[in-house]
Design a protein around this motif. Structure first.
Motif, short mmCIF file in Angstrom:
data_model
loop_
_atom_site.label_atom_id
_atom_site.label_comp_id
_atom_site.label_asym_id
_atom_site.label_seq_id
_atom_site.Cartn_x
_atom_site.Cartn_y
_atom_site.Cartn_z
N VAL A 558 1.80 -4.57 3.83
CA VAL A 558 0.82 -3.49 3.69
C VAL A 558 -0.57 -4.02 3.38
O VAL A 558 -1.56 -3.26 3.42
CB VAL A 558 1.28 -2.50 2.58
CG1 VAL A 558 0.99 -3.08 1.19
CG2 VAL A 558 0.61 -1.13 2.74
N LYS A 582 -2.28 6.95 10.24
CA LYS A 582 -0.90 7.10 9.81
C LYS A 582 -0.36 5.77 9.31
O LYS A 582 -0.48 4.74 9.99
CB LYS A 582 -0.04 7.59 10.99
CG LYS A 582 1.45 7.69 10.71
CD LYS A 582 1.76 8.80 9.72
CE LYS A 582 3.26 8.91 9.45
NZ LYS A 582 3.57 9.98 8.48
N LEU A 583 0.26 5.79 8.11
CA LEU A 583 0.85 4.58 7.53
C LEU A 583 2.33 4.79 7.26
O LEU A 583 2.72 5.78 6.63
CB LEU A 583 0.14 4.23 6.21
CG LEU A 583 0.78 3.10 5.38
CD1 LEU A 583 0.71 1.77 6.12
CD2 LEU A 583 0.10 2.98 4.01
N TYR A 584 3.16 3.85 7.73
CA TYR A 584 4.55 3.75 7.34
C TYR A 584 4.67 2.54 6.42
O TYR A 584 4.33 1.42 6.81
CB TYR A 584 5.46 3.57 8.56
CG TYR A 584 5.58 4.80 9.42
CD1 TYR A 584 6.56 5.76 9.15
CD2 TYR A 584 4.72 5.01 10.48
CE1 TYR A 584 6.67 6.90 9.93
CE2 TYR A 584 4.82 6.15 11.27
CZ TYR A 584 5.80 7.09 10.99
OH TYR A 584 5.90 8.22 11.76
N PHE A 585 5.15 2.78 5.19
CA PHE A 585 5.24 1.68 4.23
C PHE A 585 6.64 1.60 3.66
O PHE A 585 7.22 2.62 3.24
CB PHE A 585 4.24 1.87 3.09
CG PHE A 585 4.43 0.90 1.95
CD1 PHE A 585 4.23 -0.47 2.16
CD2 PHE A 585 4.83 1.33 0.70
CE1 PHE A 585 4.43 -1.38 1.13
CE2 PHE A 585 5.02 0.43 -0.34
CZ PHE A 585 4.82 -0.93 -0.12
N ILE A 600 -4.10 3.21 -2.45
CA ILE A 600 -3.87 4.02 -1.25
C ILE A 600 -4.12 5.49 -1.56
O ILE A 600 -4.73 6.22 -0.75
CB ILE A 600 -2.44 3.80 -0.73
CG1 ILE A 600 -2.29 2.36 -0.22
CG2 ILE A 600 -2.10 4.78 0.39
CD1 ILE A 600 -0.86 1.97 0.14
N ALA A 604 -6.73 7.86 0.23
CA ALA A 604 -6.19 9.05 0.90
C ALA A 604 -6.95 10.30 0.48
O ALA A 604 -7.19 11.20 1.30
CB ALA A 604 -4.71 9.19 0.58
N MET A 613 1.00 9.32 4.98
CA MET A 613 1.82 8.14 4.70
C MET A 613 3.28 8.57 4.59
O MET A 613 3.60 9.58 3.96
CB MET A 613 1.38 7.45 3.41
CG MET A 613 2.28 6.26 3.03
SD MET A 613 1.68 5.31 1.61
CE MET A 613 1.76 6.54 0.31
N THR A 615 6.96 6.88 3.39
CA THR A 615 7.53 5.73 2.69
C THR A 615 9.01 5.57 3.02
O THR A 615 9.70 6.53 3.37
CB THR A 615 7.37 5.88 1.17
OG1 THR A 615 7.96 7.12 0.75
CG2 THR A 615 5.90 5.84 0.78
#
Length: 701
Positions: A558, A582-585, A600, A604, A613, A615
């Motif tokens: 990340v 768009k975030l995939y964490f 974050i 945001a 996001m 998770t």
């Protein structure tokens, strides 16, 4: 009108002599003497010394050595000029392929008396391969990194391989062998050497062996190299008519102690890149950068640590980075390992003595010279690296006792015994020698040249910069999990070299007591700083902030996305239009290792509705909620597909190679299903996105 009387010259001179004083004559004589001296300089006196250039040569430079820039780039001419029959050509990113090429060249000389030329692939004109006669042999060793990318020193050769050569048999006289280094966790495993072999074959070249590949994913790179080298030896005996001879250790370098050298003449630990004479345009100079901030990112750091560290660039105005670039950190060896090696070799009395490292053949010197043993063991050689099976056998020939020789020989001759030893022991050179015979100075007969040859040169560790150059241009942040390994059989902990060094710098001391010899006399680093340089990356945000982006990162993957999100938040605050972000964490547990959660959340809040996001926790408190990032992509297939296909979003993956492979498969699966595409159409789409630089991966093994 007045008239002017013109006096004869004799009368004028006579009047002058009559009235002149003694000091006037002296002045005239001095002027005449100085004029004569000036005119005759370099002819009658102070003739130039034709050897004065020697005063400015580096001590390790060999007499009569031709500079690389003055040597021909034609491979056939280089072979002819050096009276050699075999060219060993290497293309290396981290130095492994280069080291193995050097070992192969040395072994071919030693065991077969072969005349071998060792060359950096960037030192030749690729087209000159067509000029190599059929009685010569070219051996290629090339690494693959990233997404099937060639090393920096292979770009010219890589471009040539992809050009139309006209005649399909342009390389019909070329005989070659090929060995690749890669990692099967990556999608394009050993892609570079496969392309080299296929393109050489397509142009008429003849392979004397099938192309061999080493796999670092299984930790077998060294064993695969040894297996291939045995096959190469068989080719030399069976096809090329060489006779193998058994010989002892023959050093490729010598260590000469020189007490006349002053401390100012020596390299005390400032790092030197592998290709110092040909610096990469993608990398900055190495500097000692002050650490301005560091903190622990894991909420429970009793057993695992994750470091956020920022370094100051203000002392070096020319040092600039862009969001997405890398910071390369040069580690220092832990004091305990250095002291153990010095003790077992009996070098306490010589460790600070000036010494020259000189090549005895054309093998490149991998460490700066002149230097000291202290600097070699602390900064320039990786004393914590495991010792290869081949080198264990070489060490056995210098064993101080029969028992030590039997132990090392037994480990070296059998691959399974060697693997078992590695699995149950922390094997460094010092620890191996200590296990065999641990008395102080017990291995004093071991040549220092062999120690330098066995240990790999220190290499930097690259970290994605986790700060935005728009938000903080003069400070660069990195993120690193301390990468310790626990042995499966003994449970012993093997500390990661660079990350434990960083951990020791975080609060001025290491939580588990590891120490580093900083500062000491002539030490190039002050406390609270580290040697590092910047490396440019193609892992960049779109030029237009309005372009949608999808980011997938797990763990410290990340890090660059923290920078991306903060940059977009700053741009929106400046009134710029910002597209969907768009975030995939993914991480283990939300309560323990959800790093940068607050950072974050702050970004945001500034981005508003354009940011989202998702998770994924692999070890959640509730086992039924276990997810990986690729699982979340499948669950949100409609959103992912709309962004990538309809929105033409930029797509980014950062993290382990295995994770990147699983994410790529998941994306392909959802896009194929929703678009009704074939696998071939999906491949065309992803290839087009990569060509247009809309699909990026920053992954590691």
């Amino acid at each position: 009108m007045a008239t002017t009387a013109y006096l004869p010259l004799q009368q004028i001179l006579g009047d002058f002599v009559q009235h002149a004083r003694l000091d006037d004559f002296a002045a005239l004589a001095a002027i005449a003497l100085l004029s004569t001296a000036y005119i005759s300089k370099g002819r009658l006196w102070r003739k130039p010394d034709p050897y004065s250039v020697k005063l400015y040569e580096r001590p390790q430079q060999q007499p009569g050595a031709m500079k690389a820039a003055e040597q021909s780039k034609n491979l056939a001419e280089r072979l002819e000029q050096s009276n050699t029959d075999i060219a060993v050509l290497w293309a290396s990113q981290s130095g492994t392929a280069e080291r193995m090429a050097g070992r192969l060249a040395k072994d071919l000389r030693k065991h077969f008396g072969a005349r071998v030329l060792l060359l950096d692939l960037s030192d030749i004109d690729p087209a000159s391969c067509a000029d190599v006669p059929e009685n010569k042999l070219a051996i290629f060793l090339a690494s693959t990194f990233g997404e099937g990318d060639p090393s920096d020193n292979m770009h010219e050769f890589w471009a040539w391989l992809h050009q139309d050569q006209g005649s399909p048999q342009v390389l019909s006289a070329l005989r070659y062998l090929a060995f690749g280094l890669g990692n099967s966790n990556y999608k394009h495993y050993n892609h570079v050497i496969d392309v080299v072999a296929s393109q050489l074959e397509a142009r008429g070249a003849h392979a004397l062996l099938p192309t061999a590949r080493a796999d670092d994913a299984t930790g077998d790179t060294e064993e695969h190299f040894l297996e291939w080298k045995e096959s190469v030896f068989e080719v030399f005996q069976g096809q090329l008519g060489y006779k193998q001879q058994e010989v002892g250790y023959e050093p490729s370098l010598r260590i000469v102690e020189d007490a006349s050298l002053e401390p100012i003449d020596l390299h005390h630990g400032i790092p030197q890149t592998r290709n110092a004479k040909k610096p990469s345009p993608a990398e900055s100079k190495i500097h000692a950068l002050p650490i301005t901030q560091s903190r622990e990112l894991f909420s429970d750091a009793t057993d695992r640590n994750c470091i956020h560290m920022e370094v100051d660039l203000n002392l070096f105005p020319g040092l600039k980075y862009r969001t997405g670039d890398h910071l390369a950190v040069w580690p220092v060896n832990p004091t305990a390992e250095v002291e153990l090696l010095v003790a077992v070799l009996g070098l306490h009395g010589r460790r600070s003595s000036p010494c020259l490292v000189q090549s005895t053949d054309d093998t490149p010197i991998k460490v700066p010279s002149p230097t000291t043993i202290d600097a070699l063991f602390e900064h320039y050689l990786e004393v914590c690296a495991p010792v290869s099976r081949e080198h264990v056998g070489l060490l056995a020939t210098f064993a101080p006792t029969d028992a030590a020789k039997d132990l090392l020989t037994n480990i070296s001759v059998d691959r399974l015994i060697y693997a078992e030893h590695l699995a149950s022991n922390h094997v460094t050179l010092a620890r191996l020698l200590q296990v065999a015979n641990g008395g102080v100075g017990a291995w004093s007969r071991l040549p220092l040249s062999l120690v330098v040859e066995v240990l790999p040169a220190m290499q930097p560790r690259y970290y994605s910069i986790s700060s935005s150059s728009v938000v903080q241009a003069r400070k660069a942040a990195i993120t690193a999990v301390v990468s310790d390994t626990t042995l499966s059989t003994s449970g012993e902990r093997i500390p990661g070299l660079a990350t434990n060094y960083l951990l020791s710098q975080m609060n001025g001391q290491h939580p588990r007591g590891m120490k580093y010899s900083l500062p000491t006399p002539h030490q190039p680093l002050s406390s609270g700083s580290l040697h590092a340089h910047l490396r440019k990356s193609t892992f960049k945000l779109p030029t237009l902030a309005s372009t949608p982006i999808v980011m997938v990162g797990a763990g410290t993957g990340v890090a660059p996305f923290r920078a991306f999100i903060q940059e977009r938040a700053r741009l929106k605050g400046m009134g710029r239009e910002v597209g969907p972000t768009k975030l995939y964490f993914g991480c283990r547990n939300a309560g323990q290792d959800f790093i940068y959660e607050d950072d974050i959340a702050e970004a945001a809040a500034k981005l508003g509705d354009v940011f989202s996001m998702t998770t994924a926790f692999s070890r959640p408190d509730n086992a039924t909620d276990k997810r990986y990032v690729q699982d979340r992509i499948v669950e949100e297939a409609a959103q992912v597909c709309d962004l990538l296909v309809e929105g033409n979003a930029y797509f980014y993956i950062c993290g382990s190679a295995a994770m990147a492979r699983d994410v790529t498969n998941a994306v392909s699966k959802v896009v194929i299903a929703r678009q009704g595409w074939s696998e071939e159409q999906m491949k065309d789409f992803s290839d087009r996105q990569k060509r247009q630089k809309r699909w990026h991966q920053d992954v590691w093994g």
